[in-house]
Design a protein around this motif. Structure first.
Motif, PDB file in Angstrom:
ATOM      1  N   TYR A   2       0.834  -1.184   0.000  1.00  0.00           N
ATOM      2  CA  TYR A   2       0.000   0.000   0.000  1.00  0.00           C
ATOM      3  C   TYR A   2       0.877   1.244   0.000  1.00  0.00           C
ATOM      4  CZ  TYR A   2       0.912   0.521   5.012  1.00  0.00           C
ATOM      5  OH  TYR A   2       1.520   0.689   6.229  1.00  0.00           O
ATOM      6  N   ALA A   3       0.254   2.381  -0.312  1.00  0.00           N
ATOM      7  CA  ALA A   3       0.965   3.651  -0.341  1.00  0.00           C
ATOM      8  C   ALA A   3       0.052   4.733   0.209  1.00  0.00           C
ATOM      9  CB  ALA A   3       1.385   3.998  -1.759  1.00  0.00           C
ATOM     10  N   ILE A   5      -0.676   8.515  -0.611  1.00  0.00           N
ATOM     11  CA  ILE A   5      -0.406   9.515  -1.637  1.00  0.00           C
ATOM     12  C   ILE A   5      -1.081  10.826  -1.276  1.00  0.00           C
ATOM     13  CG2 ILE A   5      -0.116   7.830  -3.486  1.00  0.00           C
ATOM     14  CD1 ILE A   5      -2.955   8.538  -4.414  1.00  0.00           C
ATOM     15  N   ARG A  13      -4.806   6.595   1.601  1.00  0.00           N
ATOM     16  CA  ARG A  13      -4.112   5.306   1.724  1.00  0.00           C
ATOM     17  C   ARG A  13      -4.692   4.406   0.651  1.00  0.00           C
ATOM     18  NH1 ARG A  13      -4.565   0.135   3.878  1.00  0.00           N
ATOM     19  NH2 ARG A  13      -2.726  -0.613   4.981  1.00  0.00           N
ATOM     20  N   VAL A  38       4.305  10.551  -3.120  1.00  0.00           N
ATOM     21  CA  VAL A  38       4.078   9.394  -2.255  1.00  0.00           C
ATOM     22  C   VAL A  38       4.707   9.701  -0.899  1.00  0.00           C
ATOM     23  CG1 VAL A  38       4.469   6.937  -1.953  1.00  0.00           C
ATOM     24  CG2 VAL A  38       4.096   7.846  -4.241  1.00  0.00           C
ATOM     25  N   LEU A  41       5.264   4.182   1.992  1.00  0.00           N
ATOM     26  CA  LEU A  41       5.055   2.894   1.337  1.00  0.00           C
ATOM     27  C   LEU A  41       5.062   1.816   2.407  1.00  0.00           C
ATOM     28  CD1 LEU A  41       7.446   3.062  -1.737  1.00  0.00           C
ATOM     29  CD2 LEU A  41       4.979   2.967  -1.810  1.00  0.00           C
ATOM     30  N   ASN A  43       4.564  -2.556   3.140  1.00  0.00           N
ATOM     31  CA  ASN A  43       4.447  -3.911   2.626  1.00  0.00           C
ATOM     32  C   ASN A  43       4.522  -4.840   3.830  1.00  0.00           C
ATOM     33  OD1 ASN A  43       4.269  -6.112   1.041  1.00  0.00           O
ATOM     34  ND2 ASN A  43       6.224  -5.848   0.000  1.00  0.00           N
ATOM     35  N   ALA A  57       9.509   6.828  -5.570  1.00  0.00           N
ATOM     36  CA  ALA A  57       8.261   6.068  -5.474  1.00  0.00           C
ATOM     37  C   ALA A  57       7.194   6.708  -6.361  1.00  0.00           C
ATOM     38  CB  ALA A  57       7.777   6.021  -4.030  1.00  0.00           C
ATOM     39  N   VAL A  59       3.011   5.974  -8.132  1.00  0.00           N
ATOM     40  CA  VAL A  59       1.777   5.197  -8.180  1.00  0.00           C
ATOM     41  C   VAL A  59       1.117   5.490  -9.521  1.00  0.00           C
ATOM     42  CG1 VAL A  59      -0.486   4.832  -7.134  1.00  0.00           C
ATOM     43  CG2 VAL A  59       1.480   5.293  -5.683  1.00  0.00           C
ATOM     44  N   ILE A 101       2.039   0.066  -7.863  1.00  0.00           N
ATOM     45  CA  ILE A 101       2.754   0.889  -6.896  1.00  0.00           C
ATOM     46  C   ILE A 101       4.224   0.491  -6.966  1.00  0.00           C
ATOM     47  CG2 ILE A 101       3.031   1.472  -4.463  1.00  0.00           C
ATOM     48  CD1 ILE A 101       0.064   0.711  -4.091  1.00  0.00           C
ATOM     49  N   GLY A 103       8.211   1.418  -5.818  1.00  0.00           N
ATOM     50  CA  GLY A 103       8.947   2.187  -4.822  1.00  0.00           C
ATOM     51  C   GLY A 103      10.253   1.575  -4.606  1.00  0.00           C
TER      52      GLY A 103
END
Length: 103
Positions: A2-3, A5, A13, A38, A41, A43, A57, A59, A101, A103
């Motif tokens: 997810y990111a 922005i 989100r 961004v 980030l 994960n 990064a 998106v 996404i 990054g």
């Protein structure tokens, strides 16, 4: 993955496959846009936070549609002063589908 922005003065989100409504963007329907603002980030338990942006990064998003939100009614009244004002507002939006996404 997810990111977080930033677009239109707000933060969102997002994850791949999400659809979000943001402030109106001047782009055609079906056009691919790259958002490079961004802020973070993530994960799983791994989180990368930018200061203020994560360098490199991006998106990729696709413009799905444009439209207007529901009407917000504004009513102002000053009692005993013979003053009433009715107003309405519909905010324009752009619906985006989140693609990849990086990054």
């Amino acid at each position: 993955m997810y990111a977080v922005i930033k677009t239109g003065g707000k933060q969102y989100r997002v994850a791949s496959g999400d659809k979000i409504k943001v402030e109106q963007i001047a782009a055609d329907i079906g056009q691919e846009i790259t958002i490079d603002q961004v802020l973070a980030l993530g994960n799983g338990s791994d989180l990368k936070i930018g200061a203020p942006l994560v360098s490199g990064a991006t998106v990729k998003v696709k413009v799905v549609s444009h439209g207007k939100h529901d009407k917000v009614r504004i009513f102002k009244l000053r009692r005993r002063k013979h003053y009433q004002k009715h107003q309405g507002h519909r905010q324009a939006y752009t619906e985006l589908e989140i693609g990849s996404i990086a990054g």
